[in-house]
Design a protein around this motif. Structure first.
Motif, PDB file in Angstrom:
ATOM      1  N   UNK A   1       6.153 -15.269  -7.452  1.00 26.45           N
ATOM      2  CA  UNK A   1       5.778 -15.376  -6.038  1.00 26.45           C
ATOM      3  C   UNK A   1       4.313 -15.024  -5.823  1.00 26.45           C
ATOM      4  N   UNK A   2       3.600 -14.766  -6.909  1.00 34.19           N
ATOM      5  CA  UNK A   2       2.182 -14.449  -6.800  1.00 34.19           C
ATOM      6  C   UNK A   2       1.873 -12.977  -6.660  1.00 34.19           C
ATOM      7  N   UNK A   3       2.857 -12.107  -6.890  1.00 31.59           N
ATOM      8  CA  UNK A   3       2.646 -10.665  -6.802  1.00 31.59           C
ATOM      9  C   UNK A   3       2.608 -10.082  -8.211  1.00 31.59           C
ATOM     10  N   UNK A   4       1.435  -9.659  -8.682  1.00 33.85           N
ATOM     11  CA  UNK A   4       1.329  -9.122 -10.043  1.00 33.85           C
ATOM     12  C   UNK A   4       2.018  -7.776 -10.159  1.00 33.85           C
ATOM     13  N   UNK A   5       2.269  -7.353 -11.391  1.00 30.75           N
ATOM     14  CA  UNK A   5       2.910  -6.062 -11.637  1.00 30.75           C
ATOM     15  C   UNK A   5       2.132  -4.937 -10.981  1.00 30.75           C
ATOM     16  N   UNK A   6       0.803  -5.040 -10.985  1.00 31.54           N
ATOM     17  CA  UNK A   6      -0.039  -3.980 -10.424  1.00 31.54           C
ATOM     18  C   UNK A   6       0.178  -3.776  -8.931  1.00 31.54           C
TER      19      UNK A   6
END
Length: 214
Positions: free
Chosen positions: A127-132
């Motif tokens: 969804x475009x949300x990185x782990x960070x």
């Protein structure tokens, strides 16, 4: 950070919108044949539109502000406030549950520890949300400092053939007071750009170069 997070472009867009809502609209509606009451009403509407536009612009810039500089696996990632899912903030470590206003704070992120966490992280990444950006994986930077230093590389591995790059590097080293032999580097990425961050011997990010190390 204004370059990495796109703040300069956003500020310019907001300024342009406010300019259009103010002087340009005033110029469009001003007519000496109108009565003072009509002109006052027109100016009042324009002033209201400007206030609404300004409020929306301030809110947008607050949401787009860089909140954290996160060490993630083998690089640093700039995470803005709007990228962080609010539902995970309550699961963040103590001291990281409120987004900072005084500038980005340096933290780290751990890898998923079980299949459920791995699935959640993968779904969010799609969804475009990185782990960070997932607060439930955040840890204080001290927890990953050694890992960051282990993944960092010496200045000799950084491509500095370009005269401008060498000048920027030397200026950065002089500013933070460390030598090329003491400094290390890692990529620092955002949604808009990839730069290089310099680390001091303690592993702290101390300077940034507009150089894509890849």
């Amino acid at each position: 950070y204004r370059e990495l997070a796109g703040g300069t472009r956003l500020f310019g867009l907001i300024a342009a919108v406010d300019l259009a809502l103010g002087p340009l609209l005033t110029l469009a509606v001003f007519d000496i044949r109108k009565s003072r009451r009509q002109l006052a009403a027109d100016i009042g509407v324009i002033a209201l539109l400007q206030l609404i536009g300004l409020a929306y612009g301030v809110w947008t810039m607050a949401a787009a502000r860089p909140a954290y500089l996160v060490f993630e696996v083998d690089l640093f990632r700039v995470v803005t406030a709007y990228e962080i899912p609010a539902e995970f903030l309550a699961q963040a470590p103590t001291g990281l549950q409120a987004l900072p206003w005084g500038g980005p704070k340096v933290i780290g992120v751990t890898q998923p520890q079980n299949p459920d966490q791995s699935f959640e992280a993968t779904a969010r990444a799609m969804q475009g949300q990185p782990l960070a950006a997932l607060a439930n994986f955040w840890v204080p930077y001290d927890n990953v400092r050694k890992q960051a230093m282990a993944k960092s590389r010496p200045i000799s591995d950084l491509r500095t053939a370009d005269i401008a790059v060498r000048a920027a590097l030397n200026n950065a080293l002089d500013t933070v007071g460390i030598t090329a032999q003491q400094a290390r580097w890692l990529p620092v990425v955002s949604r808009r750009a990839t730069w290089t961050v310099l680390l001091n011997p303690a592993g702290d990010p101390v300077a940034y170069l507009p150089v894509d190390p890849y």
